[in-house]
Design an enzyme around this catalytic site. Structure first.
Site, PDB file in Angstrom:
ATOM      1  CB  CYS A  14      -1.122  -7.391   1.423  1.00  0.00           C
ATOM      2  SG  CYS A  14      -0.541  -7.843  -0.250  1.00  0.00           S
TER       3      CYS A  14
ATOM      4  NE  ARG B 124      -2.412  -4.491   2.438  1.00  0.00           N
ATOM      5  CZ  ARG B 124      -3.853  -4.514   2.917  1.00  0.00           C
ATOM      6  NH1 ARG B 124      -3.745  -4.329   4.288  1.00  0.00           N
ATOM      7  NH2 ARG B 124      -4.323  -5.359   2.451  1.00  0.00           N
TER       8      ARG B 124
ATOM      9  CG  ASP C 121      -5.541  -2.292  -0.015  1.00  0.00           C
ATOM     10  OD1 ASP C 121      -4.411  -2.620  -0.461  1.00  0.00           O
ATOM     11  OD2 ASP C 121      -5.990  -3.613  -0.180  1.00  0.00           O
TER      12      ASP C 121
END
Length: 145
Positions: free
Chosen positions: A7, A13, A114
């Site tokens: 990520c 994440r 996100d």
């Protein structure tokens, strides 16, 4: 088999799905281990919200200090799962095009958003996305061993 989730900052994440994937693989007796990395180089702790959501869902986890994606991590991975198409392009730019780079949009239908800075509800939504697509990710990994 070694999976690598990527990520932006490796604080939200990618560590979340890394720990989820490790638990899932273990529960099925699969010889799959996961790692995570970020596109940024800043070495920070996993976000408190990520840790909270993992605890809420009883996902075993340990401390995670973010680390940048490196050639070594890329080369060690059998499959690399970026959260977004932009991450995929940046990974390909750095390490070359490879069939082992599989964006999570293949499983989710779009980029995984996100949750950073968006509150605990966004983190819970991210967890739900990962819980929904994790069986398909693992099936894909098993087929590509």
């Amino acid at each position: 088999m070694k999976l690598l989730f990527v990520c932006t900052g490796n604080m939200c994440r990618s560590p979340m799905i890394k720990f989820m994937a490790d638990e899932y693989a273990s529960s099925l007796g699969l010889d799959i281990e996961s790692d995570s990395a970020g596109m940024m180089d800043h070495y920070k702790d996993m976000s408190p919200e990520t840790e909270m959501v993992l605890k809420e869902n009883r996902v075993p986890h340990s401390r995670n200090i973010s680390k940048p994606l490196s050639r070594e991590l890329f080369d060690k991975a059998d499959l690399v799962f970026p959260m977004t198409e932009d991450h995929k392009k940046r990974i390909e730019s750095a390490f070359g095009k490879s069939r082992k780079i599989v964006p999570l949009s293949v499983f989710y239908g779009k980029d995984v958003p996100d949750p950073y800075g968006k509150g605990i509800v966004a983190y819970r939504e991210t967890y739900k996305i990962f819980a929904r697509i994790l069986p398909d990710i693992m099936e894909y990994a098993v087929k590509h061993q």
